[in-house]
Design a protein around this motif. Structure first.
Motif, PDB file in Angstrom:
ATOM      1  N   GLY A 104       0.832  -1.206   0.000  1.00 46.13           N
ATOM      2  CA  GLY A 104       0.000   0.000   0.000  1.00 46.13           C
ATOM      3  C   GLY A 104       0.864   1.253   0.000  1.00 46.13           C
ATOM      4  O   GLY A 104       2.036   1.228   0.422  1.00 46.13           O
ATOM      5  N   ALA A 105       0.263   2.355  -0.477  1.00 48.36           N
ATOM      6  CA  ALA A 105       0.990   3.637  -0.498  1.00 48.36           C
ATOM      7  C   ALA A 105       1.322   4.083   0.921  1.00 48.36           C
ATOM      8  O   ALA A 105       2.337   4.730   1.168  1.00 48.36           O
ATOM      9  CB  ALA A 105       0.167   4.694  -1.212  1.00 48.36           C
ATOM     10  N   LYS A 106       0.465   3.732   1.869  1.00 47.11           N
ATOM     11  CA  LYS A 106       0.716   4.097   3.266  1.00 47.11           C
ATOM     12  C   LYS A 106       2.030   3.463   3.731  1.00 47.11           C
ATOM     13  O   LYS A 106       2.830   4.089   4.416  1.00 47.11           O
ATOM     14  CB  LYS A 106      -0.441   3.627   4.143  1.00 47.11           C
ATOM     15  CG  LYS A 106      -0.404   4.147   5.563  1.00 47.11           C
ATOM     16  CD  LYS A 106      -1.535   3.579   6.390  1.00 47.11           C
ATOM     17  CE  LYS A 106      -2.791   4.403   6.278  1.00 47.11           C
ATOM     18  NZ  LYS A 106      -3.872   3.952   7.174  1.00 47.11           N
ATOM     19  N   SER A 135       6.285  13.080  -2.438  1.00 41.90           N
ATOM     20  CA  SER A 135       5.176  13.529  -3.282  1.00 41.90           C
ATOM     21  C   SER A 135       4.143  12.413  -3.414  1.00 41.90           C
ATOM     22  O   SER A 135       4.332  11.472  -4.175  1.00 41.90           O
ATOM     23  CB  SER A 135       5.744  13.919  -4.648  1.00 41.90           C
ATOM     24  OG  SER A 135       4.737  14.425  -5.468  1.00 41.90           O
ATOM     25  N   ASP A 136       3.061  12.539  -2.645  1.00 35.88           N
ATOM     26  CA  ASP A 136       2.017  11.508  -2.613  1.00 35.88           C
ATOM     27  C   ASP A 136       1.007  11.816  -3.722  1.00 35.88           C
ATOM     28  O   ASP A 136       0.212  12.741  -3.620  1.00 35.88           O
ATOM     29  CB  ASP A 136       1.363  11.532  -1.228  1.00 35.88           C
ATOM     30  CG  ASP A 136       0.273  10.478  -1.067  1.00 35.88           C
ATOM     31  OD1 ASP A 136      -0.120   9.850  -2.072  1.00 35.88           O
ATOM     32  OD2 ASP A 136      -0.192  10.300   0.069  1.00 35.88           O
ATOM     33  N   GLU A 137       1.071  10.986  -4.775  1.00 37.52           N
ATOM     34  CA  GLU A 137       0.269  11.256  -5.975  1.00 37.52           C
ATOM     35  C   GLU A 137      -0.801  10.187  -6.187  1.00 37.52           C
ATOM     36  O   GLU A 137      -1.206   9.901  -7.311  1.00 37.52           O
ATOM     37  CB  GLU A 137       1.221  11.378  -7.187  1.00 37.52           C
ATOM     38  CG  GLU A 137       2.298  12.435  -6.918  1.00 37.52           C
ATOM     39  CD  GLU A 137       3.313  12.630  -8.035  1.00 37.52           C
ATOM     40  OE1 GLU A 137       3.035  12.255  -9.188  1.00 37.52           O
ATOM     41  OE2 GLU A 137       4.409  13.172  -7.746  1.00 37.52           O
ATOM     42  N   ILE A 138      -1.269   9.617  -5.076  1.00 38.74           N
ATOM     43  CA  ILE A 138      -2.177   8.459  -5.183  1.00 38.74           C
ATOM     44  C   ILE A 138      -3.513   8.781  -5.877  1.00 38.74           C
ATOM     45  O   ILE A 138      -4.147   7.895  -6.426  1.00 38.74           O
ATOM     46  CB  ILE A 138      -2.403   7.821  -3.793  1.00 38.74           C
ATOM     47  CG1 ILE A 138      -3.114   6.467  -3.957  1.00 38.74           C
ATOM     48  CG2 ILE A 138      -3.180   8.715  -2.843  1.00 38.74           C
ATOM     49  CD1 ILE A 138      -2.703   5.401  -3.029  1.00 38.74           C
ATOM     50  N   TYR A 139      -3.911  10.057  -5.878  1.00 40.74           N
ATOM     51  CA  TYR A 139      -5.192  10.403  -6.544  1.00 40.74           C
ATOM     52  C   TYR A 139      -4.993  10.926  -7.969  1.00 40.74           C
ATOM     53  O   TYR A 139      -5.882  11.541  -8.528  1.00 40.74           O
ATOM     54  CB  TYR A 139      -5.954  11.443  -5.706  1.00 40.74           C
ATOM     55  CG  TYR A 139      -6.432  10.888  -4.388  1.00 40.74           C
ATOM     56  CD1 TYR A 139      -7.566  10.075  -4.325  1.00 40.74           C
ATOM     57  CD2 TYR A 139      -5.733  11.115  -3.203  1.00 40.74           C
ATOM     58  CE1 TYR A 139      -7.992   9.536  -3.121  1.00 40.74           C
ATOM     59  CE2 TYR A 139      -6.149  10.572  -2.004  1.00 40.74           C
ATOM     60  CZ  TYR A 139      -7.281   9.784  -1.970  1.00 40.74           C
ATOM     61  OH  TYR A 139      -7.704   9.233  -0.786  1.00 40.74           O
ATOM     62  N   GLU A 140      -3.820  10.711  -8.542  1.00 40.13           N
ATOM     63  CA  GLU A 140      -3.535  11.346  -9.841  1.00 40.13           C
ATOM     64  C   GLU A 140      -4.540  10.995 -10.938  1.00 40.13           C
ATOM     65  O   GLU A 140      -4.814  11.803 -11.807  1.00 40.13           O
ATOM     66  CB  GLU A 140      -2.112  11.024 -10.317  1.00 40.13           C
ATOM     67  CG  GLU A 140      -1.953   9.685 -10.984  1.00 40.13           C
ATOM     68  CD  GLU A 140      -0.700   9.595 -11.868  1.00 40.13           C
ATOM     69  OE1 GLU A 140       0.104   8.720 -11.603  1.00 40.13           O
ATOM     70  OE2 GLU A 140      -0.565  10.378 -12.817  1.00 40.13           O
TER      71      GLU A 140
HETATM   72  N1  PMP Z   1      -2.157   8.763   0.649  1.00 39.24           N
HETATM   73  C1  PMP Z   1      -3.365   9.344   0.690  1.00 39.24           C
HETATM   74  C2  PMP Z   1      -3.446  10.803   0.494  1.00 39.24           C
HETATM   75  C3  PMP Z   1      -4.509   8.585   0.924  1.00 39.24           C
HETATM   76  O1  PMP Z   1      -5.704   9.180   0.967  1.00 39.24           O
HETATM   77  C4  PMP Z   1      -4.396   7.210   1.136  1.00 39.24           C
HETATM   78  C5  PMP Z   1      -5.666   6.496   1.434  1.00 39.24           C
HETATM   79  N2  PMP Z   1      -5.713   5.276   1.734  1.00 39.24           N
HETATM   80  C6  PMP Z   1      -3.113   6.638   1.078  1.00 39.24           C
HETATM   81  C7  PMP Z   1      -2.020   7.450   0.841  1.00 39.24           C
HETATM   82  C8  PMP Z   1      -2.843   5.193   1.318  1.00 39.24           C
HETATM   83  O2  PMP Z   1      -3.356   4.352   0.361  1.00 39.24           O
HETATM   84  P1  PMP Z   1      -3.059   2.805   0.350  1.00 39.24           P
HETATM   85  O3  PMP Z   1      -2.196   2.481   1.508  1.00 39.24           O
HETATM   86  O4  PMP Z   1      -4.381   2.140   0.409  1.00 39.24           O
HETATM   87  O5  PMP Z   1      -2.350   2.537  -0.957  1.00 39.24           O
END
Ligand code: PMP
Ligand code: GLU
Length: 396
Positions: free
Chosen positions: A97-99, A200-205
């Protein structure tokens, strides 16, 4: 008994409000949840099929810690095509996950006492991930008039000798706003001048509306790219929150450190999810556009409806699936013996009296607002907004 570090940390507000809503639902209360940023769409079938195939073919063992080469190649290809960024396999690490990617980046970059700039409103996990490394989150307040986004000047004011990095998130959770190229260039200039890393958190790109295109700050030039850790993942773009696949791209030495940290903590992300991720990135992309179109419809509806509620104003977000209305006019009011002094009181009031779950602005470091996730059906949105309208009317 517990470590000082553990004592500093609070649970993720988004996750805990959602679990409270789920508990209420399980006990028979008809709760409407606007709390969680999670697409309500199912993971597309081609992705599920790839995972089933992985299980059946026995792809169920450890993989290289930072992800299988085929997935790294799919990520490299995506970064090149979508973001004009060139990386090789040593500059990519796949995580759970991005987290998890953000957490590993924090572990790799921050030493005790380092200061990390976090523009507010921010996503809930950034300050706590900084604290988990005994570093210091330095909040940079943004203004609604600036569409809640940070400016190069306000960053400059908070920089000290101890500043190590700045965390950016665009399109933003919780506001849905994003940066234009000029603003990114200004921020990058400040970061380079002070030798800061840019996370740079681009998860919503992929979730951008009105024909806007995403620009990664790392694509500004080679120097900026060297100091940037790009974070992305599949949770939002491909409705894959439960599969736990995120990734980071950046300078080889940072990525190697992140991989070492991962090798001593979680090891590889799930083998089966990696196969699913390859299909998500290389297979059909129509389902992404279908989702974006639907989110866009809901965005238009929710913004219009929110602005019709007395004492509520909501700007039109550019991306993601959140509305972040201003509810300041209702703070300080009461109903019976209940006083609604701040956004947390408001969230609690709406949950307990109107059975609507949402996240207070305070959890994102910005009072006077609430976050409504519209990653839920139009029917649910309509019912939830009706309940909010009624509950706000009862306040005086
Ligand atoms: N960054 C942002 C801004 C998010 O809203 C989220 C939401 N889950 C995440 C990272 C993490 O995403 P995930 O771990 O599910 O990939
Ligand atoms: N990012 C999502 C949200 O903000 C999921 C919850 C979380 O990971 O904290 O709602």
């Amino acid at each position: 008994m517990l470590s000082e570090r553990a004592k500093k940390i609070k649970p993720s507000a988004t996750l805990s409000i959602d679990s409270k809503a789920k508990e209420m639902k399980a006990s028979g209360v008809d709760v409407i949840s606007f709390a969680l940023g999670e697409p309500d769409f199912d993971t597309p079938d081609n992705i599920k099929e790839a995972a089933i195939k992985a299980i059946k073919s026995g792809f169920t063992k450890y993989t290289p810690v930072g992800g299988v080469p085929e997935l790294k190649d799919a990520i490299i290809n995506k970064l090149k095509t979508d973001n004009s960024l060139e990386y090789d396999r040593t500059e990519i690490v796949v995580s759970c996950g991005a987290k998890h990617s953000l957490y590993n980046a924090a572990q790799a970059l921050y030493s005790p006492g380092d200061e990390v700039l976090i523009p507010a409103p921010y996503w809930v996990s950034y300050p706590d991930q900084v604290l988990l490394n005994d570093a210091v989150p330095v909040i940079v307040d943004c203004r609604e008039e600036d569409l809640f986004m940070v400016t190069a000047d306000s960053l400059k004011e908070k920089i000290t000798k101890k500043t190590k990095a700045v965390i950016l998130n665009y399109p933003s959770n919780p506001t849905g706003y994003t940066y234009d190229k000029k603003t990114l260039e200004g921020i990058a200039e400040v970061a380079l001048k002070h030798n800061l890393f840019i996370v740079s958190d681009e998860i919503y790109e992929k979730l951008l509306y009105d024909g806007l295109t995403h620009i990664s700050i790392a694509s500004i030039d080679k120097e900026v790219k060297k100091k940037t850790i790009v974070i992305n993942g599949l949770s939002k773009s491909h409705a894959m929150t439960g599969w736990r696949i995120g990734y980071a791209a950046g300078d080889k030495s940072v990525i190697k450190a992140m991989e070492n940290i991962q090798s001593q903590s979680t090891s590889n992300p799930t083998s089966i999810s990696q196969k699913a991720a390859i299909e998500a990135m290389t297979g059909q992309q129509e389902t992404v556009s279908i989702m974006v179109k639907e989110f866009d419809k809901r965005r238009e509806f929710i913004v219009k409806e929110l602005n019709e509620i007395p004492g509520v104003s909501c700007r039109r977000p550019q991306g993601a699936f959140y509305a972040f209305p201003n509810i300041k006019a209702h703070l300080g009011k009461s109903v019976g013996s209940r006083k609604v002094a701040d956004s947390s009181d408001m969230a609690m009031y709406l949950l307990e009296d109107a059975a609507v779950a949402l996240v207070p602005g305070g959890a994102f470091g910005m009072e006077g607002y609430i976050r409504i996730s519209y990653a839920t059906s139009m029917e649910v949105i309509k019912e939830g907004l009706n309940r909010i309208k009624k509950a706000l009317k009862a306040l005086s």
